[in-house]
Scaffold this active site. Structure first.
Site, short mmCIF file in Angstrom:
data_model
loop_
_atom_site.label_atom_id
_atom_site.label_comp_id
_atom_site.label_asym_id
_atom_site.label_seq_id
_atom_site.Cartn_x
_atom_site.Cartn_y
_atom_site.Cartn_z
N ARG A 165 -4.89 0.09 9.68
CA ARG A 165 -4.76 0.91 10.89
C ARG A 165 -6.13 1.48 11.22
NH1 ARG A 165 -2.14 6.55 8.48
NH2 ARG A 165 -3.60 6.70 6.76
N GLU A 213 -6.29 10.63 13.56
CA GLU A 213 -7.54 10.66 12.79
C GLU A 213 -8.59 9.66 13.29
OE1 GLU A 213 -6.41 10.39 8.64
OE2 GLU A 213 -6.03 12.54 8.59
N CYS A 229 -17.42 0.20 15.57
CA CYS A 229 -17.25 -1.22 15.83
C CYS A 229 -18.56 -1.77 16.38
CB CYS A 229 -16.12 -1.40 16.85
SG CYS A 229 -15.91 -3.09 17.40
N CYS A 276 -18.87 -4.95 17.79
CA CYS A 276 -18.57 -6.19 18.53
C CYS A 276 -19.47 -6.30 19.76
CB CYS A 276 -17.10 -6.20 18.94
SG CYS A 276 -16.74 -5.18 20.38
N GLU A 323 -1.48 18.32 9.17
CA GLU A 323 -0.94 17.62 8.00
C GLU A 323 -1.41 18.32 6.73
OE1 GLU A 323 -1.94 13.49 7.70
OE2 GLU A 323 -1.62 13.13 9.84
N GLU A 358 2.64 4.18 1.51
CA GLU A 358 2.83 5.63 1.31
C GLU A 358 4.18 5.99 0.71
OE1 GLU A 358 1.46 7.01 5.14
OE2 GLU A 358 -0.54 7.36 4.28
N LYS A 359 4.81 5.02 0.00
CA LYS A 359 6.16 5.30 -0.52
C LYS A 359 6.15 6.37 -1.61
CE LYS A 359 6.41 1.36 -3.75
NZ LYS A 359 4.99 0.93 -3.63
N PHE A 360 4.99 6.60 -2.24
CA PHE A 360 4.92 7.65 -3.27
C PHE A 360 4.14 8.88 -2.79
CE2 PHE A 360 5.25 3.84 -6.19
CZ PHE A 360 6.62 4.00 -6.38
N HIS A 361 3.89 8.94 -1.49
CA HIS A 361 3.17 10.12 -0.97
C HIS A 361 4.15 11.27 -0.82
CE1 HIS A 361 0.91 12.79 1.63
NE2 HIS A 361 -0.17 12.06 1.45
C1 GAL Z 1 -3.61 11.19 6.78
C2 GAL Z 1 -2.95 10.34 7.87
C3 GAL Z 1 -1.47 10.22 7.62
C4 GAL Z 1 -1.16 9.88 6.19
C5 GAL Z 1 -1.83 10.90 5.30
C6 GAL Z 1 -1.59 10.68 3.83
O1 GAL Z 1 -4.98 11.01 6.72
O2 GAL Z 1 -3.17 10.89 9.14
O3 GAL Z 1 -0.93 9.24 8.49
O4 GAL Z 1 -1.62 8.59 5.91
O5 GAL Z 1 -3.21 10.87 5.51
O6 GAL Z 1 -2.19 11.69 3.09
ZN ZN Z 2 -16.06 -3.11 19.69
#
Ligand code: GAL
Ligand code: ZN
Length: 679
Positions: A110, A149, A154, A156, A304, A352-355
């Site tokens: 991403r 974030e 880039c 290109c 977050e 992120e299943k264990f986040h």
């Molecule tokens: C952030 C991000 C979230 C998630 C999180 C995990 O940087 O915006 O989507 O991935 O980290 O800690």
């Molecule tokens: Zn570019």
């Protein structure tokens, strides 16, 4: 945007559970129990919202927003541009990012799209427009969350051309660019703009001004992309406020510039609690809360944070009991109007299943993390009246993104590490130790409202900065500048005629040479033996200093401290010059923290300012204050691993123990009516 309450909630990804409606119902039940009042939707939902090009599916999202709304839960709606669907990368490879080696990414991950690509921008505009038209008017939707974030770069061909256009606009002629970049050096003169390429490991790396302009361009281009998203939202008819989630210690984008385009600043914070002393982590985090608050000088959102353990740090350490509440309260204490999480529910698979999340794969009410979230929700509800209150600061520390880029990007005087952020944080810490609120400002900010301004390592001087300092001191302000300041102009070209440029009369000295010290080397800043000079109260006999030592020649400045060692022993290490109605101090070397603590304490005492705490704040305790219309709020937090007795200011205790005995990670919040006992 003062919601009248503190926000509590976070990133919610119900698109991962559409085939299990019972999960979504459990979510709502749990949210209500935990006093979750706001969730962020849609951050990574593009593939579900537009499964095929031009085919939009919003019904599922609308149903979820309706259900949340029925239950009194508001929504922060995100544009999905942080990750794109597969079909787009397949059909339009130009949306994929290219690295410095000129290699194009494959689809995956991403935050890796070209922000210049007209196709990407158009696809984003179309989905954003649909989002606004279908859901933007929903009464549950309170705030737009643009992308996620922002960061990265880039290289290109489209970005190269955009960079050249950015340069054409800035320099007009190639001669002006050559002059600005000093390209006669090593025969790197450009014949035309078409020859310019972004810095590359296999190409140009030696022109510092090119590197600096490239960083400015990347920052500007990212902001421009974000603005194009805001424009799409406005064009589609929504005037709801916008934010984007910023990050910790993130240097790619000039956040001061970015924040100008936002209604609210917000950021994501993932400290490694319990790795070192809690108070150390708290201090580090507090600095960034202050940076984010200062961007708009108004309440921000902690967008977050992790309810439990993250899964991307080297070790996934659980937050110990009470940590979540303390960390969430810390953000509020520094001016946040909400403490939110990533994530509301753990995903079943993938990265992120264990986040950590509000709800685990086993989502029972008795789960410890969930109980911690409930306690935090209760606390935030209790403190609802704090929403909207400002943090007011009479002192400021200058941190400037462009200065950072130029300073760290230059060859010399120390390529190992210039320790710029450390030096900024040292001054900030010294003020914070006294319980003073501190603004972080950049070189373009107005300084008038402050009594003391500290400006560590201002290597690059923006046009006008020296004049603002001069006026500030002339009008009675106390300005502290340090070593390696006023060295280059905005193009990283050295000023001729001495440094600090434009201020040698204000500081009453000229810095002549700078000595780089090896990591293992030290010098000392000492009281001069001659008692006739060096009268400054509150400083010890000597302090250690390291990394860089500026050798200065005073004209009118008075020498307060001198170097202790090396061939420059006995020459000035701290000076003051009286200029106009104010004072201009110059710190010549990077001293140990206790020097800054003692030095600023003296300056603050002289100025007559007091913090929100009466007397000495115990070590490991953090004190801040917020100022509302009717009342002020004092926050005292114990980050020690032992019980600490604090002195409570007079007023009503909104939260915490009334006897001021704070257990580890315990806090107290005191409300003080304005008229009754002003701070
Ligand atoms: C952030 C991000 C979230 C998630 C999180 C995990 O940087 O915006 O989507 O991935 O980290 O800690
Ligand atoms: Zn570019």
């Amino acid at each position: 945007m003062n919601a009248g309450y503190l926000m509590h909630g976070g990133d919610y990804n119900p698109e991962q559970w559409l085939d299990m409606p019972e999960i979504l119902e459990t979510d709502i039940e749990r949210f209500l129990e935990a006093k979750i009042n706001t969730v962020t939707l849609g951050v990574f939902s593009w593939a579900k919202l537009e499964p095929q090009e031009g085919v939009y599916r919003f019904e599922w999202l609308e149903r979820i927003i309706d259900r949340l709304y029925e239950n009194g839960i508001s929504v922060i709606l995100s544009t999905p541009s942080g990750a794109r669907p597969h079909w787009m990368a397949d059909k339009y490879p130009e949306v994929l990012r290219v690295n410095g080696m000129r290699q194009r990414n494959l689809f995956g991950d991403r935050h890796n799209h070209c922000l210049t690509s007209p196709v990407y921008r158009e696809k984003v505009r179309l989905i954003d427009t649909q989002l606004v038209k279908r859901l933007g008017g929903h009464p549950a939707v309170k705030l737009w969350h643009i992308s996620n974030e922002f960061g990265g770069e880039c290289h290109c061909p489209l970005c190269q051309e955009a960079f050249r256009n950015w340069l054409r606009k800035k320099y007009k002629t190639i001669d002006a660019l050559n002059d600005g970049w000093c390209t006669t050096f090593w025969s790197h003169t450009y014949d035309n703009f078409e020859q310019v390429e972004s810095p590359s490991p296999i190409g140009e790396r030696s022109i510092m001004a090119l590197q600096l302009d490239w960083r400015r361009f990347i920052s500007d281009q990212t902001i421009d992309f974000m603005e194009s998203e805001i424009a799409a939202i406005r064009a589609a008819g929504s005037d709801k406020p916008v934010t984007t989630n910023l990050m910790y210690k993130f240097w790619d984008i000039d956040y001061f510039k970015m924040a100008e385009k936002l209604d609210i600043a917000s950021w994501d914070n993932y400290p490694t609690w319990h790795k070192c002393e809690e108070w150390e982590t708290a201090r580090d985090t507090a600095f960034w809360h202050d940076v984010i608050y200062s961007l708009k000088k108004k309440p921000f959102l902690l967008m977050e944070s992790c309810p439990g353990a993250t899964n991307w740090q080297s070790v996934s350490k659980l937050k110990k009991p009470g940590m979540l509440e303390a960390a969430s309260l810390q953000s509020i204490a520094h001016g946040a109007d909400g403490a939110m999480y990533f994530q509301m529910r753990k995903s079943r698979g993938s990265q992120e299943k264990f986040h950590g999340a509000v709800l685990d794969h086993y989502d029972g009410r008795e789960v410890r993390t969930f109980r911690e979230v409930c306690a935090t929700g209760k606390m935030l509800e209790t403190l609802g009246e704090v929403a909207g209150a400002r943090t007011q600061a009479n002192v400021a520390v200058v941190y400037d993104w462009e200065n950072h880029w130029a300073l760290e990007g230059s060859c010399g005087p120390r390529n190992e590490n210039m320790h710029y952020m450390e030096s900024v944080e040292k001054s900030w810490r010294a003020f914070r130790r006294m319980g003073l609120n501190v603004d972080i400002v950049n070189q373009k900010s107005s300084l008038e409202q402050y009594r003391i301004v500290a400006a560590p390592m201002q290597y690059l001087f923006h046009d006008g900065f020296a004049d603002r300092i001069r006026k500030f001191v002339e009008n009675g302000g106390t300005f502290v500048l340090t070593y390696w300041s006023g060295v280059v102009d905005e193009n990283d070209r050295c000023f001729l005629g001495g440094r600090p440029h434009g201020l040698m009369d204000v500081f009453g000295l000229r810095a002549e040479e700078i000595d780089g010290l090896y990591d293992w080397e030290e010098n000392r800043i000492c009281r001069p033996e001659n008692a006739g000079t060096g009268k400054i109260e509150g400083l010890k006999e000597q302090y250690r200093c390291q990394y860089l030592c500026d050798l200065v020649k005073p004209s009118t400045a008075e020498t307060l401290m001198v170097y202790g060692d090396d061939f420059y022993a006995g020459t000035p290490a701290l000076t003051v010059n009286h200029y106009g109605a104010g004072k201009a101090y110059y710190i010549c070397a990077d001293a140990e923290q206790s020097f800054y603590d003692d030095f600023y304490r003296t300056l603050v005492r002289e100025s007559g300012m007091t913090g929100a705490y009466e007397g000495e704040i115990p070590e490991g305790v953090e004190v801040t204050s917020r100022s509302g219309e009717q009342a002020d709020y004092v926050f005292i937090q114990n980050y020690n691993r032992f019980e600490t007795q604090v002195k409570l200011p007079g007023g009503e205790i909104l939260f915490g123990p009334a006897d001021g005995k704070l257990k580890p990670l315990e806090s107290v919040v005191v409300k003080r009516k304005k008229a009754q006992d002003a701070l």
